[in-house]
Write an enzyme that holds these catalytic residues in place. Structure first.
Site, short mmCIF file in Angstrom:
data_model
loop_
_atom_site.label_atom_id
_atom_site.label_comp_id
_atom_site.label_asym_id
_atom_site.label_seq_id
_atom_site.Cartn_x
_atom_site.Cartn_y
_atom_site.Cartn_z
N CYS A 131 0.83 -1.20 0.00
CA CYS A 131 0.00 0.00 0.00
C CYS A 131 0.87 1.26 0.00
CB CYS A 131 -0.92 -0.02 1.22
SG CYS A 131 -1.92 1.45 1.34
N CYS A 134 -0.46 4.11 2.20
CA CYS A 134 -0.28 3.91 3.63
C CYS A 134 1.17 4.16 4.02
CB CYS A 134 -0.61 2.47 4.05
SG CYS A 134 -2.10 1.81 3.34
N ASP A 135 2.12 3.68 3.21
CA ASP A 135 3.51 3.61 3.66
C ASP A 135 4.49 4.48 2.87
OD1 ASP A 135 2.64 1.65 5.42
OD2 ASP A 135 2.99 0.05 3.98
#
Ligand code: NAP
Length: 309
Positions: A131, A134-135
């Site tokens: 992701c 997300c990261d």
């Protein structure tokens, strides 16, 4: 006794929640481990009708939940341990607690497919991720070369997003043209910070001994040549696997593990309906999942009217 329990809070589950809540059925909606579903991990959603400027995936799902709750949906952060569909009512165990319901809408969505190569699982969260939104902004990825694997819309979206942080993004794809939609593919190929690595697969993620991602080993499928590509992160975007394991052997699944539907959203168990990516190998769009959620809600309402009015 619940009238309707909905498993999943992606586009399908929350649309089913809006419809069944508006029908006065006060659905109990169980989020699972990823409230809002996979769309919460995407950045901008440009193709959901009604949002000409695009809308952030997390915001879209938050709004859907608010809309469902406004009409009386009860959204619980909870996971289903087991489901007994052998009789009526339907019996669920949810975080250890027994729940009975007249109808069940399964909208469990799909999870990220893994590459299943050496080093991938060992280095998850230490440079391997599924992701980018997300990261991608983590310090370990900043101003570093990054590798994205895949050739679909997700891979293109992740690669484009990561150019904000990375010194360079390599997009490794196993064929010589992208599967992604034209607009996403054109945008990706035109981005000067993205370099395509065609006809290639990742065969190993390095370096497990170092405890972090330092590169990937590649194999060119046309020439069989192998090489190493230094990078600080590997972003895997090679599609999804349906979250249907809970119902294996109980509801019909196809060869790839997706639910097989009867008429409309129905299954072989009366009162159990299915919606969204867990039953869709073809379209897998936010709007098609929402449509399936709507259909499942209407099917559940009609079932209740026919059997319990
Ligand atoms: P996808 O369309 O199924 O693409 C998966 C990609 O991964 C394909 O290019 C496939 O290669 C490759 N792949 C699969 N297994 C692999 C493996 N073991 N090793 C290496 N490569 C592998 O999945 P997706 O990109 O996640 O998209 C899923 C759905 O969501 C699609 O319908 C897409 O349109 C939609 N989506 C839409 C948006 C948007 O509109 N903004 C964004 C994200 C996703 P091949 O091409 O060779 O099969």
């Amino acid at each position: 006794m619940e009238q309707v329990v909905i498993i999943g809070t992606g586009c399908a589950g929350l649309t089913a929640a809006i419809y069944t809540a508006r029908a006065g059925l006060a659905p109990l909606v169980l989020t699972g481990i990823l409230p809002g579903g996979l769309l919460t991990t995407t950045s901008i959603v440009e193709n959901f009708p009604g949002f000409p400027e695009g809308i952030d995936g997390y915001e879209l799902m938050t709004r859907m939940q608010q809309q469902a709750e406004k009409f009386g949906a009860k959204v619980n952060f909870a996971t289903v341990d087991s489901a007994d569909l052998s009789g009526t009512p339907i019996r669920l165990v949810v975080d250890g607690e027994a729940i009975e319901t007249r109808t069940l809408i399964v909208a469990t969505g799909a999870g990220h497919r893994h590459l299943d190569v050496p080093g991938e699982s060992e280095l998850e969260k230490q440079g391997v991720t599924y992701c980018a939104t997300c990261d991608g902004a983590l310090p370990m990825f900043r101003n570093q070369p990054l590798v994205v694997v895949g050739g679909g819309d997700s891979a293109c979206e992740e690669a484009t997003y990561l150019t904000r942080f990375a010194s360079k993004v390599y997009l490794v794809h196993r064929r010589d043209h992208l599967r992604a939609s034209h607009i996403m593919a054109d945008r990706t190929l035109a981005n000067p910070k993205i370099e395509m690595v065609w006809d290639s697969v990742v065969t190993e993620v390095l370096d497990v001994k170092a405890g972090k991602v330092t590169g990937v080993r590649l194999r060119n499928l046309k020439t069989d040549a192998t090489s190493e590509l230094p990078c600080a992160g590997l972003f895997v975007a090679v599609g999804h696997v349906p979250n249907t394991a809970l119902f294996k052997g109980v509801l019909d699944l196809d060869d790839h593990g997706y639910f097989q539907l009867g008429r409309g959203s129905s299954t072989r168990v009366p009162g159990v309906f299915v919606a969204g990516d867990c039953a869709d190998q073809v379209y897998r769009q936010a709007i098609t999942a929402a449509g399936m959620g709507c259909a499942a809600a209407i099917d559940a309402e009609r079932y209740l009217a026919a059997h319990h009015s």
